[in-house]
Design a protein around this motif. Structure first.
Motif, short mmCIF file in Angstrom:
data_model
loop_
_atom_site.label_atom_id
_atom_site.label_comp_id
_atom_site.label_asym_id
_atom_site.label_seq_id
_atom_site.Cartn_x
_atom_site.Cartn_y
_atom_site.Cartn_z
N LEU A 44 9.78 2.07 22.82
CA LEU A 44 10.25 1.04 20.96
C LEU A 44 9.28 1.63 20.42
N MET A 45 9.51 1.07 18.98
CA MET A 45 8.69 0.56 18.43
C MET A 45 7.80 -0.18 18.57
N GLN A 46 6.54 -0.29 18.28
CA GLN A 46 5.47 -1.64 18.71
C GLN A 46 5.97 -2.50 17.27
N LYS A 47 6.04 -3.84 17.64
CA LYS A 47 5.90 -4.28 16.61
C LYS A 47 4.84 -4.88 16.12
N ASN A 48 4.10 -4.74 16.33
CA ASN A 48 2.65 -4.94 15.90
C ASN A 48 1.72 -3.32 16.28
N SER A 49 1.26 -3.20 15.08
CA SER A 49 0.31 -1.67 15.30
C SER A 49 -0.30 -1.29 14.23
N TRP A 50 -1.10 -0.50 14.52
CA TRP A 50 -1.58 -0.54 12.66
C TRP A 50 -0.88 0.39 11.59
N MET A 51 1.02 0.27 11.64
CA MET A 51 0.91 0.57 10.79
C MET A 51 1.40 -1.15 9.62
N THR A 52 1.77 -1.99 10.06
CA THR A 52 2.16 -3.06 10.16
C THR A 52 1.33 -3.64 8.91
N PRO A 53 0.33 -3.94 8.93
CA PRO A 53 -0.08 -4.13 7.76
C PRO A 53 0.02 -3.45 6.39
N LEU A 54 0.12 -1.83 6.42
CA LEU A 54 0.80 -0.67 5.48
C LEU A 54 2.60 -1.21 5.02
N ILE A 55 3.01 -1.51 5.56
CA ILE A 55 4.24 -2.14 5.31
C ILE A 55 4.61 -3.66 4.82
N GLU A 56 3.56 -4.38 5.30
CA GLU A 56 3.77 -5.33 4.56
C GLU A 56 3.29 -5.06 3.53
N TYR A 57 2.28 -4.62 3.24
CA TYR A 57 2.42 -4.78 1.78
C TYR A 57 2.88 -3.42 0.86
N ILE A 58 3.81 -2.66 1.24
CA ILE A 58 4.18 -1.77 0.80
C ILE A 58 5.56 -2.84 0.37
N HIS A 113 5.68 -6.74 0.83
CA HIS A 113 5.82 -7.21 0.08
C HIS A 113 4.65 -8.23 -0.57
N THR A 114 3.97 -6.96 -0.52
CA THR A 114 2.81 -6.83 -1.45
C THR A 114 1.51 -7.98 -0.29
N LYS A 115 1.73 -8.02 0.59
CA LYS A 115 0.99 -8.85 1.26
C LYS A 115 0.03 -8.06 2.24
N LEU A 116 -1.32 -8.63 1.84
CA LEU A 116 -2.67 -8.15 1.77
C LEU A 116 -3.35 -8.98 3.36
N PRO A 117 -3.86 -8.27 3.74
CA PRO A 117 -4.80 -9.55 4.56
C PRO A 117 -5.99 -9.91 4.63
N ILE A 127 -6.81 -1.62 3.32
CA ILE A 127 -4.92 -1.12 3.22
C ILE A 127 -4.55 -0.52 2.20
N LYS A 128 -5.79 -1.47 0.47
CA LYS A 128 -5.24 -1.05 -0.83
C LYS A 128 -4.92 0.57 -1.37
N LYS A 129 -6.07 0.87 -0.83
CA LYS A 129 -6.83 2.25 -0.62
C LYS A 129 -5.92 3.19 -0.33
N GLN A 130 -5.04 3.03 1.16
CA GLN A 130 -3.95 3.88 1.69
C GLN A 130 -2.47 3.78 1.71
N ALA A 131 -2.17 2.77 1.10
CA ALA A 131 -1.13 2.09 0.59
C ALA A 131 -0.14 3.95 -0.06
N PRO A 132 -0.97 4.03 -0.99
CA PRO A 132 -0.46 5.61 -2.20
C PRO A 132 0.18 6.25 -0.82
N LYS A 133 -0.78 6.54 -0.10
CA LYS A 133 -0.25 7.75 0.63
C LYS A 133 0.65 7.88 1.77
N PHE A 134 1.08 6.58 1.91
CA PHE A 134 2.16 6.52 2.50
C PHE A 134 3.91 5.69 1.72
N VAL A 135 4.82 5.74 2.89
CA VAL A 135 6.22 5.67 1.98
C VAL A 135 7.07 4.99 3.20
#
Length: 266
Positions: free
Chosen positions: A192-206, A208-212, A221-229
């Motif tokens: 199953l998909m991990q609840k907390n992984s390296w993707m979690t901060p990116l998903i939170e930002y995409i 909820h625009t929430k940052l660490p 995270i802000k620099k990497q986010a445009p590369k993901f959907v």
């Protein structure tokens, strides 16, 4: 003639006219002497397709007369590509048994699965061994059966049915028998998909625009986010000229590597 009459006169010989042979006796003779015709072999083409939404199985039964029975089966659970091929073979054997066929040839375009069933390759993963056991048990009711590997281009109908079943949640067609199976034949233990992984901060930002709270991590995270959907709750990385790349959590990487190794190396 007189001489033969004298010679045979000492024997008690009685002559009777030959009567007609009864029809039943002739029938019994024919049944006893002529071997029964063997049941003709049915051809069964199978294929499996697996994606993020589920697993699809396509089966095409072809009678010796050329008539076809088409079957599309959807499994609402994640199944690996090899697992989908095994599910297709199981569905083909079950369909043959339901039709009342006792001699079949299964045609699959998966070289790995065909060779594993023939015994040329021995599966290393326990789930594949389980599938082999299920196939042996299901084929026990057949008089004779075999499996042959064919090129993908010769398996077009089964491939189309499998893709149709895997991509649609509700299949309606008069030409195809359609079924839905909630779970695969065996538990493949897909991680199953991990609840907390390296993707979690990116998903939170995409989402909820929430940052660490850490400033350096937030800038990263802000620099990497445009590369993901994010599509259907699944994170993808954008590529320059290719398709979207499915992102994996840490616990999924080892699983995928095992599947690749199993598929390439047997």
């Amino acid at each position: 003639m007189v001489k033969w009459t004298v010679e045979l006169g000492e024997y008690d010989i009685e002559y009777k006219p030959r009567v007609a042979i009864k029809a039943q006796a002739l029938t019994d003779f024919l049944i006893e002497m002529i071997p029964p015709e063997e049941e003709e072999v049915w051809r069964v083409f199978v294929d499996g397709a697996s994606n993020l939404s589920g697993c699809g199985v396509g089966v095409v039964l072809i009678a010796p007369s050329g008539e076809k029975v088409k079957l599309a089966l959807r499994i609402d659970s994640r199944v690996t590509n090899n697992g989908a091929e095994y599910e297709a073979i199981l569905a083909g054997l079950q369909a043959a048994r339901e039709v009342g066929v006792s001699r079949v040839i299964i045609y699959s375009d998966s070289q790995l699965v065909a060779l594993q069933i023939k015994g040329t390759y021995r599966p290393k993963m326990k789930k594949m061994l389980k599938y082999l056991g299920l196939i042996t048990a299901r084929a026990a009711s057949l008089t004779d059966w075999s499996i042959e590997q064919i090129p993908r281009e010769e398996n077009g109908e089964a491939d189309t049915l499998a893709k149709l079943a895997s991509s649609m949640s509700d299949i309606r067609t008069r030409e195809v028998l359609c079924f839905t199976q909630l779970v695969p034949s065996i538990d493949e233990n897909v991680p199953l998909m991990q609840k907390n992984s390296w993707m979690t901060p990116l998903i939170e930002y995409i989402v909820h625009t929430k940052l660490p709270e850490d400033l350096a991590q937030a800038l990263k995270i802000k620099k990497q986010a445009p590369k993901f959907v994010l599509l259907n709750d699944i994170l993808y990385r954008r590529s320059y000229q290719g398709p979207l790349l499915n992102c994996l959590a840490e616990n999924e990487v080892e699983y995928v590597l095992r599947e690749i190794h199993e598929g390439c190396c047997g």
